[in-house]
Write a protein that holds these residues in place. Sequence first.
Motif, PDB file in Angstrom:
ATOM      1  N   ASP A 152      31.106  87.328 -16.200  1.00 29.74           N
ATOM      2  CA  ASP A 152      31.788  86.067 -14.868  1.00 29.74           C
ATOM      3  C   ASP A 152      30.452  86.156 -14.119  1.00 29.74           C
ATOM      4  O   ASP A 152      30.745  85.533 -13.646  1.00 29.74           O
ATOM      5  CB  ASP A 152      32.093  88.560 -14.139  1.00 29.74           C
ATOM      6  CG  ASP A 152      33.647  88.926 -14.625  1.00 29.74           C
ATOM      7  OD1 ASP A 152      34.362  87.869 -14.967  1.00 29.74           O
ATOM      8  OD2 ASP A 152      34.131  89.455 -14.518  1.00 29.74           O
ATOM      9  N   ARG A 189      39.838  80.052 -13.367  1.00 27.85           N
ATOM     10  CA  ARG A 189      38.682  81.107 -12.600  1.00 27.85           C
ATOM     11  C   ARG A 189      39.541  82.822 -13.089  1.00 27.85           C
ATOM     12  O   ARG A 189      41.061  83.012 -11.976  1.00 27.85           O
ATOM     13  CB  ARG A 189      38.761  81.237 -11.590  1.00 27.85           C
ATOM     14  CG  ARG A 189      37.712  80.509 -10.872  1.00 27.85           C
ATOM     15  CD  ARG A 189      36.303  79.698 -11.774  1.00 27.85           C
ATOM     16  NE  ARG A 189      35.038  81.286 -11.416  1.00 27.85           N
ATOM     17  CZ  ARG A 189      34.581  81.006 -10.367  1.00 27.85           C
ATOM     18  NH1 ARG A 189      34.369  79.912  -9.803  1.00 27.85           N
ATOM     19  NH2 ARG A 189      33.417  81.804 -10.059  1.00 27.85           N
ATOM     20  N   PRO A 201      37.244  88.810 -11.150  1.00 26.03           N
ATOM     21  CA  PRO A 201      36.342  89.495 -11.965  1.00 26.03           C
ATOM     22  C   PRO A 201      36.278  90.897 -12.885  1.00 26.03           C
ATOM     23  O   PRO A 201      37.097  92.168 -12.854  1.00 26.03           O
ATOM     24  CB  PRO A 201      35.576  90.307 -10.323  1.00 26.03           C
ATOM     25  CG  PRO A 201      35.568  89.181  -9.666  1.00 26.03           C
ATOM     26  CD  PRO A 201      37.334  88.890  -9.917  1.00 26.03           C
ATOM     27  N   ALA A 253      26.983  85.549  -1.775  1.00 24.50           N
ATOM     28  CA  ALA A 253      28.080  84.371  -3.273  1.00 24.50           C
ATOM     29  C   ALA A 253      27.867  83.491  -3.518  1.00 24.50           C
ATOM     30  O   ALA A 253      27.616  83.257  -5.229  1.00 24.50           O
ATOM     31  CB  ALA A 253      28.846  84.483  -2.012  1.00 24.50           C
ATOM     32  N   THR A 278      24.683  83.934  -6.099  1.00 19.38           N
ATOM     33  CA  THR A 278      25.101  84.420  -7.163  1.00 19.38           C
ATOM     34  C   THR A 278      26.421  83.656  -8.149  1.00 19.38           C
ATOM     35  O   THR A 278      26.370  83.516  -9.660  1.00 19.38           O
ATOM     36  CB  THR A 278      25.809  86.013  -7.202  1.00 19.38           C
ATOM     37  OG1 THR A 278      27.002  85.650  -6.564  1.00 19.38           O
ATOM     38  CG2 THR A 278      25.023  86.512  -7.070  1.00 19.38           C
ATOM     39  N   ARG A 279      27.185  83.089  -7.616  1.00 21.15           N
ATOM     40  CA  ARG A 279      27.944  81.863  -8.389  1.00 21.15           C
ATOM     41  C   ARG A 279      27.696  80.456  -8.006  1.00 21.15           C
ATOM     42  O   ARG A 279      28.534  80.093  -9.236  1.00 21.15           O
ATOM     43  CB  ARG A 279      29.614  82.224  -7.361  1.00 21.15           C
ATOM     44  CG  ARG A 279      30.239  83.493  -7.625  1.00 21.15           C
ATOM     45  CD  ARG A 279      30.995  83.231  -6.045  1.00 21.15           C
ATOM     46  NE  ARG A 279      31.683  84.627  -5.414  1.00 21.15           N
ATOM     47  CZ  ARG A 279      32.447  85.532  -4.354  1.00 21.15           C
ATOM     48  NH1 ARG A 279      33.042  84.309  -4.325  1.00 21.15           N
ATOM     49  NH2 ARG A 279      32.842  86.701  -4.236  1.00 21.15           N
ATOM     50  N   ARG A 280      27.567  79.886  -7.895  1.00 18.16           N
ATOM     51  CA  ARG A 280      27.036  78.798  -8.059  1.00 18.16           C
ATOM     52  C   ARG A 280      24.875  78.630  -8.541  1.00 18.16           C
ATOM     53  O   ARG A 280      24.736  77.963  -9.291  1.00 18.16           O
ATOM     54  CB  ARG A 280      27.003  77.654  -6.618  1.00 18.16           C
ATOM     55  CG  ARG A 280      27.990  77.614  -6.059  1.00 18.16           C
ATOM     56  CD  ARG A 280      29.096  76.981  -6.747  1.00 18.16           C
ATOM     57  NE  ARG A 280      30.318  76.493  -5.886  1.00 18.16           N
ATOM     58  CZ  ARG A 280      30.606  76.472  -6.855  1.00 18.16           C
ATOM     59  NH1 ARG A 280      31.500  76.213  -7.631  1.00 18.16           N
ATOM     60  NH2 ARG A 280      31.788  76.095  -5.909  1.00 18.16           N
TER      61      ARG A 280
END
Length: 602
Positions: free
Chosen positions: A143, A224, A227, A448, A451-453
């Motif tokens: 994740d 995707r 999570p 966000a 953490t995601r990019r």
Amino acid sequence: MCRILGSFAAGADRPDPAELAAVSARQRHGGPDEHQVLSGPGWSLGCDRLAVTDPCGGTQPYRLPHLPGVLAVLNGEIYNHEELRRRLAARGHRFPDRCDGTLLPALYAEYGAAFAEHLDGMFAVAVLDLRPGSAQLVLAVDDMGMKPVHFHHDPYDGSTRFASEIPALLAFEGVRIAPREDALDTLLATRTSYATHTALDGVDVLLPGATAVVRPGCAPVVRRRAPHAGARPVGDTQDVLRHEVRRLATADAPVCAITSGGLDSGLVTALAAEHRRETDAPPLHTFHLTYRGKWPDSEAAYARSVARRARTVHHEVSIDPDEIPSLLTRTVRHLGQPNADPIALSTYALFRAVRENGFTVALAGDGADELFGGYDRMRAALTAPPGVDWAGAYADALSAAPRLLREHLYTSSYAAFIADHGSAADRVEGELRSAEAAGTDRATATSAFETRRRLPAYHLRRVDHLSMAWAVEARLPFCQPSVVTHARELPPEARHGKRALYEAGAELLPASVLNRPKQPFTLPIAAMIAPGGPLLDTVRELLSPARLVLGGKIRADRVNRLLARHLERPNQHIALALWALAVHELWTEVVQGMRIPVGCAA
């Protein structure tokens, strides 16, 4: 923890064993304990293993006698493997050992391509299903994107190839690549590659929490996942982090901790040392890197303070600055694409010392800033008054060279290209503005994005590649699902400036560490490019007018003036821009030696 590789194509011949051996050899530094590649008509699957869980078992690729035709390989660790093994055994599956990855064929047999939804850990998994009527390749990553998988799809013959590292992927005969035209701008704007793209046209990386399904002759279909829920976090921040540190500090191989001298690694160190004492285990070993001589911003004293408080066996690794130019070349080669953070050199040298001292697993504090609002740019976004372009300022804070400086350095033709195609900085600004327009508060929007990019592209790929360059498994408690869930459920004010982490560390860390200003673990780049510095000659050579003119993207005269200004009065911001340009030039040179000639794009 391993390195994995493979290929899948419809109606093709068996892959050349020499080619597969070359791919494996390119990433064997990450898996020195065991090597095996299986192949058949149109497919291959292989692994270079670093034996951590059940070192005497777990031969890869994993196969179970009662599931013929299903093969799997794993890079990483599955922390809930015992629970999954019990669940699968109750459904009739049998396993020859207690290795975490052995259960993967059975998990796939039960859940198909959705198998990764049940995994708690850091992982890149490939499952090859060769059963008649259901042939497919499935790739999945965790994740947070702690373990990457790079892949190339050839639209002409329908083949897909993958590997843990880019240099290994380029050893496949069918992979044809070229540097992306926007790679330089992306590096200067964000210090790394962005989203699914690498710096090479034709090579992609799976996004965090993604699963790709490849059917014969077809392009990968990527989705995707939701999570992984994991166990609900119980207690306050210290309790949740303590639980994960204890879980990750348990291994079938020697475990140590990376101690930078800051809050995040200090918390991990203190909790891991506490766990050792409570289980009557030998003291925890900790590692900190310094450079010989007097350099600004040294954190060695803070790291020693953390180690004394936690009662660890502390290793202060001292590197000769004269070694830095060779470290630069090796880090760029291992990363396979440019990364503008000078921390890469320190990371590579630190994990070398960890391995040389006999440790296979290292706990680290990466991910805390992104989850708990630790960066200055995050605080600035929260406090920006109405009418201020906070998203533009945020994007500039990510850069190695702010927008105005980039545009000043570009040739007219390259500036026009970026204007036509857009910059990575534009995409960052757009994403942040869209989140706010949708009603997301800035603390949540920036966390966000980070953490995601940014975290997987900038930090986690670097940690993965440079730890595995020395066959060390880096484990990251802050990136575990329970910690991530806990952080995201905190109110914005508790995440602002890592308030929750400071409260968690109040009884665990020295006051000097809790009260110090934030400082990244990195290389004193401004001083090292200054007159007499160990990197000045290297940077000068890489930024010579002849090289820059040949590239056609950068104004050599303006770079020379920038370097002269820095030498007259060393400046951290100018030094970082010069460093990023030099890294890009070196990477371009390194790519040319990766077997496939530059310019042979698919």
